[in-house]
Motif scaffolding. Structure first.
Motif, mmCIF file in Angstrom:
data_model
loop_
_atom_site.group_PDB
_atom_site.id
_atom_site.type_symbol
_atom_site.label_atom_id
_atom_site.label_comp_id
_atom_site.label_asym_id
_atom_site.label_seq_id
_atom_site.Cartn_x
_atom_site.Cartn_y
_atom_site.Cartn_z
ATOM 1 N N MET A 91 -41.351 -64.129 -76.925
ATOM 2 C CA MET A 91 -41.191 -63.227 -78.070
ATOM 3 C C MET A 91 -39.744 -62.735 -78.155
ATOM 4 S SD MET A 91 -43.391 -59.826 -78.901
ATOM 5 C CE MET A 91 -42.582 -58.787 -77.715
ATOM 6 N N ILE A 93 -39.867 -62.722 -83.475
ATOM 7 C CA ILE A 93 -40.310 -64.107 -83.470
ATOM 8 C C ILE A 93 -41.385 -64.229 -82.402
ATOM 9 C CG2 ILE A 93 -39.597 -66.503 -83.120
ATOM 10 C CD1 ILE A 93 -36.704 -65.491 -83.885
ATOM 11 N N GLU A 94 -42.570 -64.658 -82.809
ATOM 12 C CA GLU A 94 -43.703 -64.674 -81.871
ATOM 13 C C GLU A 94 -43.619 -65.872 -80.936
ATOM 14 O OE1 GLU A 94 -45.611 -62.194 -81.613
ATOM 15 O OE2 GLU A 94 -45.134 -61.175 -83.514
ATOM 16 N N LYS A 95 -44.230 -65.695 -79.792
ATOM 17 C CA LYS A 95 -44.241 -66.765 -78.808
ATOM 18 C C LYS A 95 -44.994 -67.971 -79.378
ATOM 19 C CE LYS A 95 -45.663 -67.506 -73.996
ATOM 20 N NZ LYS A 95 -44.545 -68.353 -73.656
ATOM 21 N N GLY A 96 -44.406 -69.142 -79.217
ATOM 22 C CA GLY A 96 -45.080 -70.384 -79.589
ATOM 23 C C GLY A 96 -45.001 -70.734 -81.057
ATOM 24 N N GLU A 97 -44.376 -69.905 -81.878
ATOM 25 C CA GLU A 97 -44.330 -70.245 -83.299
ATOM 26 C C GLU A 97 -43.028 -70.982 -83.646
ATOM 27 O OE1 GLU A 97 -44.042 -67.223 -86.283
ATOM 28 O OE2 GLU A 97 -42.628 -66.003 -85.148
ATOM 29 N N THR A 98 -43.079 -71.694 -84.756
ATOM 30 C CA THR A 98 -41.863 -72.291 -85.279
ATOM 31 C C THR A 98 -41.346 -71.369 -86.371
ATOM 32 O OG1 THR A 98 -42.711 -74.487 -84.824
ATOM 33 C CG2 THR A 98 -40.844 -74.328 -86.329
ATOM 34 N N ASP A 108 -38.401 -71.906 -72.556
ATOM 35 C CA ASP A 108 -39.467 -71.348 -73.403
ATOM 36 C C ASP A 108 -39.063 -71.371 -74.858
ATOM 37 O OD1 ASP A 108 -40.897 -70.755 -71.109
ATOM 38 O OD2 ASP A 108 -39.784 -68.869 -70.843
ATOM 39 N N ILE A 109 -37.756 -71.316 -75.063
ATOM 40 C CA ILE A 109 -37.252 -71.171 -76.432
ATOM 41 C C ILE A 109 -36.394 -72.376 -76.771
ATOM 42 C CG2 ILE A 109 -35.773 -69.776 -77.941
ATOM 43 C CD1 ILE A 109 -36.468 -67.399 -76.054
ATOM 44 N N LYS A 113 -43.549 -74.580 -77.817
ATOM 45 C CA LYS A 113 -42.380 -73.734 -77.540
ATOM 46 C C LYS A 113 -42.204 -72.736 -78.685
ATOM 47 C CE LYS A 113 -40.998 -76.292 -74.063
ATOM 48 N NZ LYS A 113 -41.194 -75.817 -72.709
ATOM 49 N N THR A 114 -41.418 -71.699 -78.393
ATOM 50 C CA THR A 114 -40.943 -70.851 -79.472
ATOM 51 C C THR A 114 -39.726 -71.545 -80.060
ATOM 52 O OG1 THR A 114 -41.615 -68.946 -78.182
ATOM 53 C CG2 THR A 114 -40.142 -68.536 -80.060
#
Lengths: 513, 322
Positions: B1, B25-30, B156-157, B188-189
């Motif tokens: 995040m 920006i949320e975790k795992g979103e594009t 992660d990012i 991934k974010t």
């Protein structure tokens, strides 16, 4: 064809000389290149980080590059003396600019996106430099090193003028003696050497595909090997503790012959070891070397001391008085000792071809007066500059030639024989006067002061070895103009060794056993 | 995040690149940042891996300020894909991918294995490409390596700065799809900067529209289309359909008939069963080959609907009218 043949003969006869000179040349070049690389590459890297001062620093090295090499060498004698050290400093100074500029440019021109990628991936400054920027810049850096290499190999031929040896020795000898084969014997290996080094650098660069450090590391280690091994081997031989003296000498046969006489006399009658270091350029070079203590003595002439070193305008035309004026003056000014002079005069002279004399019937310098507008003269820089040289000619004789070309001492006789000039200044003992059948015009107005040769020594040297005065004064009053001209001729045209000639003469006179 | 709190950036020459940004920006979103050139989208992205530091405000990753701790370690954990691709030309493909793992002091074996894994993931054969130099690859292949390099140390990012804009249209389309699939695997974010609205609608879970250094609207593609907050948004989106709803990328799930009686179907061969994520193009081919009036749509074991020529025809007509 003839030249090639003679070149081959000379090569066979003088192989030892050539290999020795070639080796000195390689060492001189590589040491200078290495130092230049070690200075310029890190400096280039530093500047690529300090762009604000970059142009300024690169400008300084550009200025170094614009200094004529001969001037830089001459200037350096005052500070670091003669021999390899000043030669290496000067060569290094020349090599800096191409390497520095290429290193700086190579690094600065790395694509900003690639820089940013490296930064964005978390490389620190050092890692970015070593892993990315330098490898990418490497081909440009290597190109700079290659340029410097060729530059150094070429310029190193001039190092012979300050006693650093190398292939320049052969070239200078060739120029001195107007001997094309000697010039080629030095110049061809120098050119081949430049090509060879360039090939080696290219080869290592191509072998290590892409950008990496391999080429520069290979070259540096190879160069280090060549540079480091010989001194180590040499130092194994052990050094001699006995005193050493160095006899200097200007370019040409005569200083070498007389210098070797000093050496032979001293070594015969003392335990002192003497090295002869002749071929040290013109008066300024060798005089500075004496003042700097690099050499202990050299053959100088009374007229040169008075007119050139002391700058006295109202010198005496009586030879004894002129000598005393020189002896006292130089001691007062520089604490240098001018011992007793030899018999012969090596004075300035105005020389023309015998054909010219036949055509015009001139006998004295004054006779040139009607022809002055039609004649071209080839004079040495020294002659043009001295009171008792060309300015004196204008003053005393009222002769001003339509065209005066300045040229190297050794080149005058060729210019005269080839017809480029009709009048030259000459030294009255020069061998080419005999070889080319030149005519020396009578100095009827006594423009040229007496030029008697004698050893010029440092006072310290004489204090340490007071016996030298007596030993060297054995030459006082001997050696006639004919004898010295003969000896000069044998060196210049028969390619005999100056030391052998000196020994032969001294033995003949019973001065040594 | 990733959280932006009142973030502004003023450059030394006085231009304000971004002005008071606030979003998460949320975790795992594009998360796609889009806007006209000079709107500050790239600056916004580069502040996340500290290529640019904000002059005001703060950025947090998982509630930890990015200015805390070592800047290099921060960057090792944020993959970075550049518009200019910018592979290191002096390194092979494998060496390029190994850069961050090496700095993280992974073992040689682990790095080698990872390189091959990543090359496979981005659709390049390890044996063929591992030891090639970047200049021997096409633009599309280079950027695949660029993506692999960014993913190397499993960050992660992932920051992607207009990664496909320098490519030809065919490679671009292909890479967009590959990234979509990749994202399903790696989760991934992703912060994705683009100026191409089609790309944004296709890839973005959420889209952030920027103009003159300010955020105009943040929302899902659907929200932006249905409830634009500003005329600029409407204008910027234009009269586009959401790319995900368009043929031929439309999938069976979007057009199938869900209101069927699922009980009274005869047993059908595999020829007559289709997965809801298949495209309608594939459904059409299967219908033709199977010579059946409809296909059964099965997600794993569950029957979720049927699809027939009628459904396809309706969809294509709707699209023609649009």
């Amino acid at each position: 064809m003839d030249t090639l043949n003679r070149l081959y003969q000379l090569f066979i006869q003088r192989q030892d000389l050539l290999w020795n000179a070639l080796w000195e040349h390689i060492q001189l070049s590589l040491i200078s290149l290495l130092i230049a690389v070690f200075i310029a590459v890190p400096l280039g890297v530093f500047l690529s980080r300090q762009t604000r001062i970059a142009e300024f620093v690169i400008g300084i090295t550009a200025v170094l590059q614009t200094i004529p090499s001969l001037a830089l060498l001459g200037f350096m004698i005052l500070f670091v003396g003669i021999g390899t050290t000043p030669a290496i400093i000067a060569l290094t100074a020349y090599a800096l600019l191409p390497i520095l500029r290429n290193t700086y440019t190579g690094i600065s021109e790395v694509d900003p996106a690639i820089r940013e990628a490296a930064r964005g991936m978390g490389m620190n400054s050092y890692r970015r430099l070593v892993k990315v920027e330098l490898p990418i810049a490497m081909p440009t850096v290597m190109a700079g090193i290659r340029t410097s290499m060729v530059l150094i190999v070429g310029t190193a031929t001039l190092a012979a003028l300050i006693g650093a040896g190398g292939l320049g020795d052969l070239i200078m000898t060739g120029i001195q003696r107007a001997n094309n084969e000697y010039i080629l014997l030095g110049a061809i290996p120098a050119a081949l050497l430049a090509l060879f080094f360039d090939f080696i650098l290219r080869f290592t660069e191509n072998r290590s595909k892409g950008a990496s450090f391999t080429p520069i590391v290979t070259v540096i280690s190879l160069a280090l090997l060549i540079v480091i091994i010989p001194p180590i081997v040499a130092s194994q031989g052990g050094s001699d503790a006995s005193t050493r003296l160095v006899v200097g000498g200007k370019e040409g046969a005569e200083p070498a012959i007389i210098g070797n006489m000093y050496k032979l006399l001293i070594e015969d009658q003392t335990d002192i070891q003497v090295t002869v270091q002749s071929g040290l350029g013109g008066t300024d070079f060798v005089y500075n070397a004496l003042r700097g203590g690099d050499i202990d003595m050299y053959l100088e002439f009374s007229g040169t001391v008075v007119g050139d070193l002391l700058n006295i305008e109202d010198f005496s035309y009586d030879e004894r008085e002129a000598y005393e004026q020189a002896r006292d003056g130089i001691y007062e000014a520089e604490q240098l000792i001018f011992l007793e002079p030899m018999d012969y005069h090596n004075t300035y002279a105005i020389a023309v071809t015998s054909e010219f004399v036949e055509e015009t019937g001139v006998e004295t310098i004054a006779d040139l007066d009607p022809y002055q507008d039609e004649l071209s003269a080839g004079f040495t820089f020294e002659f043009i500059d001295r009171h008792d040289g060309y300015p004196g000619l204008i003053d005393k004789y009222g002769i001003e030639f339509s065209n005066v070309q300045s040229m190297e001492a050794a080149l005058r006789s060729r210019a005269l024989v080839s017809g480029d000039v009709q009048v030259i200044d000459a030294y009255s003992t020069d061998a080419y006067l005999v070889e080319y059948d030149l005519v020396v015009l009578e100095d009827n107005e006594q423009l040229f002061p007496p030029y008697q040769g004698a050893p010029l020594l440092r006072e310290e040297t004489l204090d340490e070895h007071p016996e030298l005065e007596e030993i060297l004064n054995q030459l006082a009053g001997i050696i006639t103009e004919e004898e010295i001209q003969q000896m000069n001729y044998r060196v210049d045209y028969d390619d005999e060794n100056p030391e052998d000639i000196a020994r032969e003469f001294l033995e003949e006179k019973g001065l040594i056993q | 995040m990733i959280t932006f709190n009142n973030v502004s950036k003023e450059f030394v020459d006085g231009t304000k690149a971004v002005d008071n940004l606030n979003f998460t920006i949320e975790k795992g979103e594009t998360f796609v940042v889009i806007g006209p050139s000079g709107c500050g989208k790239t600056t916004t992205m580069k502040m996340i891996n500290r290529l640019i530091d904000p002059s005001e405000g703060s950025i947090h990753i998982n509630d930890k300020s990015i200015t805390e701790g070592d800047i290099h370690k921060l960057r090792w954990n944020i993959g970075y894909v550049l518009q200019q691709i910018a592979l290191f030309p002096n390194m092979t493909v494998a060496e390029n991918i190994s850069v961050v793992p090496e700095m993280k002091k992974w073992s040689k074996d682990k790095i080698t294995a990872r390189v091959d894994e990543l090359l496979g993931l981005v659709g390049l054969d390890g044996n063929t490409y591992r030891d090639r130099m970047p200049r021997e690859l096409s633009g599309g292949q280079q950027q695949r390596v660029g993506v692999a390099r960014a993913l190397a140390a499993n960050p992660d990012i992932l920051l992607m700065d207009e990664p496909f804009s320098a490519l030809d249209p065919i490679s671009r389309e292909q890479l967009q799809e590959d990234v979509q699939h990749l994202q399903q695997t790696i989760q991934k974010t992703i912060v994705f900067v683009t100026h191409d609205m089609d790309e944004a609608l296709k890839l973005g879970d959420r889209i952030c529209i920027m103009k003159d250094g300010k955020v105009i609207q943040v929302g899902t593609p659907k929200e932006l289309m249905t409830t634009p907050s500003d005329p600029f948004v409407t204008q910027f989106i234009g009269n586009r359909q959401i790319k995900k709803m368009e043929s031929p990328n439309m999938i069976v799930r979007d057009v199938m008939n869900q209101n069927v009686n699922l009980i009274n179907h005869p047993t059908l061969s595999t020829k007559h069963v289709i997965h809801p994520n298949k495209t309608i193009e594939e459904a059409y081919q299967q219908l033709k080959e199977g010579s059946a009036p409809y296909l059964l749509v099965k997600d794993d074991e569950d029957v979720v609907g049927t699809i027939s020529y009628e459904d396809l025809a309706r969809t294509w007509m709707k699209e023609r009218d649009a």
